[in-house]
Design a protein around this motif. Structure first.
Motif, PDB file in Angstrom:
ATOM      1  N   SER A  74      17.135  63.594  36.661  1.00 13.28           N
ATOM      2  CA  SER A  74      15.616  63.494  36.405  1.00 13.28           C
ATOM      3  C   SER A  74      14.571  62.628  37.132  1.00 13.28           C
ATOM      4  O   SER A  74      13.900  63.132  37.648  1.00 13.28           O
ATOM      5  N   GLY A  75      15.077  61.367  37.172  1.00  6.76           N
ATOM      6  CA  GLY A  75      14.197  60.305  37.901  1.00  6.76           C
ATOM      7  C   GLY A  75      14.246  60.569  39.245  1.00  6.76           C
ATOM      8  O   GLY A  75      13.101  60.494  40.149  1.00  6.76           O
ATOM      9  N   LEU A  76      15.261  61.168  39.932  1.00  2.00           N
ATOM     10  CA  LEU A  76      15.279  61.347  41.513  1.00  2.00           C
ATOM     11  C   LEU A  76      14.436  62.483  41.604  1.00  2.00           C
ATOM     12  O   LEU A  76      13.814  62.657  42.815  1.00  2.00           O
ATOM     13  N   ALA A  77      14.535  63.658  40.744  1.00  2.00           N
ATOM     14  CA  ALA A  77      13.580  64.830  41.035  1.00  2.00           C
ATOM     15  C   ALA A  77      12.215  64.637  40.993  1.00  2.00           C
ATOM     16  O   ALA A  77      11.276  64.839  41.873  1.00  2.00           O
ATOM     17  N   LEU A  78      11.897  63.458  40.131  1.00  2.00           N
ATOM     18  CA  LEU A  78      10.459  62.847  40.321  1.00  2.00           C
ATOM     19  C   LEU A  78      10.000  62.331  41.529  1.00  2.00           C
ATOM     20  O   LEU A  78       9.066  62.301  42.153  1.00  2.00           O
ATOM     21  N   ALA A  79      10.932  61.443  42.024  1.00  2.00           N
ATOM     22  CA  ALA A  79      10.902  60.612  43.224  1.00  2.00           C
ATOM     23  C   ALA A  79      10.654  61.734  44.497  1.00  2.00           C
ATOM     24  O   ALA A  79       9.803  61.517  45.250  1.00  2.00           O
ATOM     25  N   GLY A 142      11.170  78.682  40.387  1.00  2.00           N
ATOM     26  CA  GLY A 142      10.510  77.616  41.451  1.00  2.00           C
ATOM     27  C   GLY A 142       9.973  78.184  42.636  1.00  2.00           C
ATOM     28  O   GLY A 142       8.912  77.481  43.046  1.00  2.00           O
ATOM     29  N   ALA A 143      10.180  79.273  43.023  1.00  2.00           N
ATOM     30  CA  ALA A 143       9.324  79.791  44.366  1.00  2.00           C
ATOM     31  C   ALA A 143       8.188  80.261  43.781  1.00  2.00           C
ATOM     32  O   ALA A 143       7.136  80.160  44.370  1.00  2.00           O
ATOM     33  N   TRP A 144       8.052  80.860  42.662  1.00  2.00           N
ATOM     34  CA  TRP A 144       6.922  81.241  42.011  1.00  2.00           C
ATOM     35  C   TRP A 144       5.776  80.114  41.654  1.00  2.00           C
ATOM     36  O   TRP A 144       4.571  80.148  42.063  1.00  2.00           O
ATOM     37  N   ILE A 145       6.397  79.206  41.090  1.00  2.00           N
ATOM     38  CA  ILE A 145       5.656  78.112  40.591  1.00  2.00           C
ATOM     39  C   ILE A 145       5.245  77.275  42.099  1.00  2.00           C
ATOM     40  O   ILE A 145       4.036  76.920  42.083  1.00  2.00           O
ATOM     41  N   MET A 153       5.479  70.762  42.267  1.00  2.00           N
ATOM     42  CA  MET A 153       5.324  71.171  40.986  1.00  2.00           C
ATOM     43  C   MET A 153       6.696  71.674  40.655  1.00  2.00           C
ATOM     44  O   MET A 153       7.098  71.442  39.499  1.00  2.00           O
ATOM     45  N   ALA A 154       7.448  72.309  41.430  1.00  2.14           N
ATOM     46  CA  ALA A 154       8.819  72.921  41.120  1.00  2.14           C
ATOM     47  C   ALA A 154       9.634  71.802  40.966  1.00  2.14           C
ATOM     48  O   ALA A 154      10.425  71.590  39.883  1.00  2.14           O
TER      49      ALA A 154
END
Length: 254
Positions: A74-79, A142-145, A153-154
């Motif tokens: 989760s932290g890496l996704a934020l990064a 994810g594509a729509w967002i 944002m995805a």
């Protein structure tokens, strides 16, 4: 269910880049070919790092390992969402691949250990189904967002789902966890690679390599063809990925 949700978060991140390739290439000001290397970097990191990380992390119990690896993911996704260039996003994807290589095999092992031998196939299918549903729902979502709020944002959505799954695992996994004995690092290194000498394992791995090579070569660049050649927008690309994912989900269920 929480293991499957974790697999869903990881599967969405790993597959989502293919659907975002045109947008990533434009935003990061790189060619589509170079943007496609983001898929390659994750794959190599996962493939090479998974047995290595299994040996390194063998001293930790499976329960804390699952929760910690998903929290780190989760932290890496934020990064990744805050990456300011191709190099930073590439590093984030390498790290994400390493962490995925810790969580997914451990999740499969834990799922199999929590049920009777007769139900192991179903338990494994449920965990793997999280990744399959990611293709059917997470990737088009994810594509729509991204079409609405950008690719960053995805990644924020992925971080939120991974956090939810980590909290669910922390609360839902039983104490003590069945089959969660700590394995000495030396034994883990031996068992991780010794299995390749078992009869039939290498041919099975070769079959998997050939299947994945064909499947992911198509999957990585289909969004570029859909958007550049056929003129599909984010909604159309998402619909194609959803169709692929539904077919994969039906196959997994069968």
């Amino acid at each position: 269910a929480w293991l499957a949700l974790g697999a869903f978060a990881i599967g969405t991140e790993s597959f989502m880049v293919a659907g975002l390739l045109p947008m990533l290439a434009a935003d990061l000001q790189v060619s589509a070919t170079r943007a496609g290397q983001l898929v390659l970097l994750f794959a190599l990191s996962y493939a090479i790092g998974s047995p290595v990380m299994a040996a390194v992390c063998a001293r930790f119990g499976r329960r804390p390992l699952l929760v910690a690896s998903l929290a780190v993911f989760s932290g890496l996704a934020l990064a990744a969402a805050m990456a300011q260039g191709f190099a930073q996003l590439a590093l984030a994807r390498v790290a994400l691949g390493l962490v995925a290589g810790v969580f997914l095999p451990t999740a499969s092992a834990v799922a199999a250990s929590m049920v009777s031998p007769a139900l192991r196939g179903r338990a494994l299918a449920i965990v793997a189904g999280g990744g399959t549903v990611a293709v059917a729902l997470g990737v088009p979502l994810g594509a729509w967002i991204s079409g609405w709020g950008g690719w960053r944002m995805a990644y924020l959505l992925i971080a939120a789902v991974a956090t939810l799954a980590a909290v669910g695992l922390a609360m839902g996994l039983p104490r003590p966890l069945a089959g969660a004995a700590v394995v000495p690092a030396a034994a883990a290194r031996t068992s991780s690679f010794a299995v390749a000498r078992e009869p039939g394992v290498l041919p099975a791995l070769l079959t998997t390599v050939l299947w994945a090579t064909g499947g992911f070569s198509f999957y990585t660049y289909i969004a570029l063809f859909l958007s550049g050649t056929l003129g599909f927008g984010p909604e159309g690309v998402g619909a194609v990925f959803c169709t692929i994912g539904v077919a994969a989900a039906l196959g997994t269920a069968a």
